[in-house]
Design a protein around this motif. Structure first.
Motif, mmCIF file in Angstrom:
data_model
loop_
_atom_site.group_PDB
_atom_site.id
_atom_site.type_symbol
_atom_site.label_atom_id
_atom_site.label_comp_id
_atom_site.label_asym_id
_atom_site.label_seq_id
_atom_site.Cartn_x
_atom_site.Cartn_y
_atom_site.Cartn_z
ATOM 1 N N ILE A 94 142.389 42.816 55.605
ATOM 2 C CA ILE A 94 141.391 43.892 55.571
ATOM 3 C C ILE A 94 140.524 43.454 56.979
ATOM 4 O O ILE A 94 140.260 43.918 57.910
ATOM 5 N N GLY A 95 140.149 41.958 57.176
ATOM 6 C CA GLY A 95 139.385 41.604 58.019
ATOM 7 C C GLY A 95 140.255 41.817 59.190
ATOM 8 O O GLY A 95 139.471 42.247 60.455
ATOM 9 N N ILE A 96 141.594 41.395 59.386
ATOM 10 C CA ILE A 96 142.214 41.567 60.816
ATOM 11 C C ILE A 96 142.392 43.061 61.004
ATOM 12 O O ILE A 96 142.259 43.535 62.482
ATOM 13 N N ILE A 135 140.203 45.395 60.646
ATOM 14 C CA ILE A 135 138.729 45.528 61.373
ATOM 15 C C ILE A 135 138.733 45.169 62.766
ATOM 16 O O ILE A 135 138.288 46.004 63.497
ATOM 17 N N ILE A 136 138.959 43.754 62.928
ATOM 18 C CA ILE A 136 139.215 43.626 64.260
ATOM 19 C C ILE A 136 140.220 44.134 65.202
ATOM 20 O O ILE A 136 139.718 44.725 66.307
ATOM 21 N N ASP A 155 138.766 47.711 66.263
ATOM 22 C CA ASP A 155 137.641 47.701 67.220
ATOM 23 C C ASP A 155 138.225 47.232 68.576
ATOM 24 O O ASP A 155 137.715 47.720 69.664
ATOM 25 N N GLN A 156 139.262 46.302 68.586
ATOM 26 C CA GLN A 156 139.797 45.864 70.017
ATOM 27 C C GLN A 156 140.479 47.133 70.620
ATOM 28 O O GLN A 156 140.661 47.267 71.551
ATOM 29 N N LEU A 196 139.719 49.890 70.226
ATOM 30 C CA LEU A 196 138.697 51.179 70.694
ATOM 31 C C LEU A 196 138.110 50.582 72.034
ATOM 32 O O LEU A 196 138.076 51.312 72.883
ATOM 33 N N ALA A 197 137.978 49.172 72.215
ATOM 34 C CA ALA A 197 137.553 48.773 73.222
ATOM 35 C C ALA A 197 138.441 48.864 74.400
ATOM 36 O O ALA A 197 138.040 49.062 75.435
ATOM 37 N N GLY A 246 143.140 53.909 59.329
ATOM 38 C CA GLY A 246 142.785 54.186 57.698
ATOM 39 C C GLY A 246 143.616 55.371 56.963
ATOM 40 O O GLY A 246 143.982 55.103 55.897
#
Lengths: 343, 294
Positions: free
Chosen positions: B106-108, B110-111, B114-115, B117-118, B227
């Motif tokens: 889950i942590g991976i 999220i990162i 976000d990356q 999207l960046a 998701g």
């Protein structure tokens, strides 16, 4: 009660609560008034509101071993029921109820939703339970997002201003802060009391060995579902507060991101004691607010993801576990010195 | 509702099911062998799609015929590499701690989200299918139907048969099936189980990447699909049964059809139908339709 207050945990809790009680008086002394009200509302107030929802997950995970990702949805059910039924919400979908009626109705709905989650997942454990509750949560999110008639779809429902408390408007940051704090403290005390009761002991027995508990003659399924109901009550209270705090509710409040955020708060704080939920939500609110200064304005998610990952990798029991281990380590380190001292 | 419309809806459901099967089979494969719930499976889908697109776009501008195929291979490769990296660096050493692995992934995710999207922004993208599978074909009873969607079904069938052959007719498959039953004994027999894990993880992740490129050709690719496809993978394997290829196929068909039929009959309540299926299956068979009782 007296004995508990004399223990170290009790002292810490009472001290922390006393600190939070006087915090609104201290903050203006430390910083300009507008910053003080920002810290009170956007960091501490928000941490307490979301801490309540996170505590419902921590309760289930710590004492039952159920990592349920549906807690945000359960909170959302309460929030949506209040927003749908209360007077003054925009758009008005059912309306007509005062807050005094709408809020209990929302909490009852949350408990029913939580019981439903408990029943659906009653035959599953561990990782399966996590997957099923996540699927239910995403289903609820997609439903409220697509349904216009009841939930006003993507837009959500706004203008849920909250009741007046003793003649004071709810929107006053102090009112929101104190109501959330007292609610959180009551629920927190309730959880600590409940887990020492026969019900709580059976629940912990189910976590450790469901078969043995069943052999002792307890109805495991019923206890499990009841635990979900209790967590639903907590999440429902949090959901009502969240909706009033945000002046409304929209699918974004119950989406995948929000669901995962609750998990992050609980895990960062530590699944092991209900206080972890509040520590975690405070850390979360802090990072959320200052991500722009710490790393990059728009990269909050990367930052919180890295923090979450680091916690899971280094200390699966969160900040609490980290603190406990550091304490034990320091104690062990100072212990050998006593050997040197002549007696 | 006319017969033609009914058939079109059913065919839509089947083409959607084909995509779901491709993605969820990777998820199911990884779970079946390693008991690892890869919550970053949707992220692998999204990484495959975005990176595949980044490779595809310049080639497409040069108007070369193989642009899409190269994008497809690139998408699968990057997903596989990322999957192997995850297994090698973090998931491997916490084998057996299922909940912790789920939290790590889950942590991976999220990162990664976000990356992405960046780096790629929020504009939606869509692959253009190569000429050979572009346009429309005639389907009896339905009329003209997008060729690419029929191709999608073909890919899903190929993936299904390929996985079946791999698991049931090859030595690697033998090791994987033995690993499902008893990892310790397999290890004691001299098989390098961590290596088998890496192979399976690469394969499962590559399937997510394949699904990513195919899915981004059939419908636009935007942020948030991670998701959606994680959810689809979860529901499909919960309904079909963990670690079973046949179960995944049945689950995908049920979910795909439920989604299309639901949207045709009661648009704003269609999501509920999918979850009614899930709840009914859980109530009657908690291990899923084809899952083995544990």
């Amino acid at each position: 009660m007296i004995a508990w207050l004399q223990s170290r945990a009790g002292l810490w809790t009472a001290g922390g609560f006393a600190f939070l009680l006087v915090l609104p008086a201290i903050l203006p002394e430390l910083m300009p008034a507008n910053q003080a009200s920002f810290w009170l509302g956007n960091i501490f107030g928000r941490a307490i509101v979301f801490g309540i929802i996170a505590m419902s997950l921590t309760f289930l995970a710590t004492y039952g071993g159920f990592v349920s990702l549906a807690q945000m949805s359960v909170a959302g059910v309460a929030g949506y029921v209040v927003a749908i039924t209360v007077n003054g919400a925009a758009p008005s979908i059912v309306g007509g109820l005062a807050y005094m009626t709408a809020i209990p109705l929302g909490i009852v709905a949350a408990v029913l939703a939580a019981l439903f989650v408990g029943v659906v997942s009653v035959r599953t454990r561990d990782i399966y339970l996590l997957m099923i509750t996540l699927a239910l949560a995403m289903g609820f999110f997609r439903f409220v997002e697509t349904n216009i008639a009841w939930f006003n779809g993507y837009e959500g429902i706004r203008n849920v201003l909250g009741p007046t408390v003793f003649g004071l408007p709810f929107r006053d940051p102090h009112v929101i802060y104190y109501v959330s704090l007292l609610l959180a403290a009551t629920l927190y005390g309730g959880v600590l009391y409940l887990v020492r009761s026969p019900f709580g002991l059976v629940l912990q027995g189910i976590r450790d060995n469901p078969r043995r508990i069943a052999a002792l003659g307890y109805n495991v399924a019923l206890h499990r579902v009841a635990a979900f109901g209790v967590a639903g009550f907590i999440a429902g209270c949090g959901g009502v507060m969240m909706t009033i705090y945000n002046i409304g509710i929209s699918p974004g409040s119950v989406g995948l991101g929000a669901t995962i955020n609750v998990l992050i708060m609980s895990v960062i704080g530590g699944l092991g004691h209900p206080i972890g939920a509040f520590i975690g939500s405070l850390i979360f609110a802090f990072f959320d607010t200052f991500a722009a200064t710490i790393y990059d304005r728009n990269r909050f998610n990367t930052l919180i993801g890295v923090v979450f990952l680091a916690i899971v990798l280094v200390s699966p029991d969160g900040v609490i576990g980290l603190a406990k281990r550091s304490y034990a380590y320091l104690k062990a380190k100072s212990a050998p010195q006593r050997w040197d001292k002549p007696t | 509702m006319t017969l033609q419309l009914t058939l079109t809806i059913l065919l839509n459901g089947l083409t959607l099911a084909a995509l779901y099967f491709i993605v969820a089979s990777g998820f199911s494969l990884i779970f079946g062998l390693m008991r690892t719930v890869n919550m970053a499976h949707g992220s692998l889908y999204m990484v495959g799609a975005y990176v595949g697109y980044a490779v595809f776009e310049p080639l497409y501008d040069q108007d070369v015929w193989y642009a899409w195929y190269v994008g497809l291979v690139a998408g699968m490769a990057i997903a596989a590499v990322l999957g192997v990296a995850m297994q090698k660096t973090v998931l491997g050493w916490m084998q057996g701690q299922e909940l912790r692995q789920a939290l790590v992934t889950i942590g991976i995710s999220i990162i990664v989200a976000d990356q992405l999207l960046a780096n790629f922004g929020a504009t939606s993208r869509q692959f253009f299918a190569p000429d050979a599978i572009f346009g429309a074909s005639f389907v009896p009873g339905v009329g003209r139907y997008p060729t690419f969607r029929l191709f999608q079904i073909g890919v899903a069938i190929a993936v299904g048969i390929g996985l079946w052959l791999l698991l049931n007719r090859t030595k690697v498959g033998l090791m994987i099936r033995a690993g499902v039953d008893d990892r310790d004994i397999l290890s004691a027999c001299g098989v390098n189980v961590p290596l088998v894990n890496i192979v399976v993880f690469a394969l499962g992740a590559a399937l997510a990447g394949l699904g990513g490129v195919i899915g981004a050709t059939a419908q636009p690719l935007a942020q948030g699909v991670d998701g959606r496809f994680l959810l689809i993978s979860l529901v499909v394997v919960i309904v079909g049964g963990m670690g079973s290829i046949t179960g995944t196929a049945i689950g995908a068909i049920l979910v795909g059809l439920a989604e299309q039929v639901g949207q045709a009959l009661f648009p704003t309540y269609s999501v509920i139908l999918t979850f009614v299926i899930m709840v009914v299956v859980l109530a009657l068979r908690p291990q899923g339709i084809m899952g083995r009782a544990r």
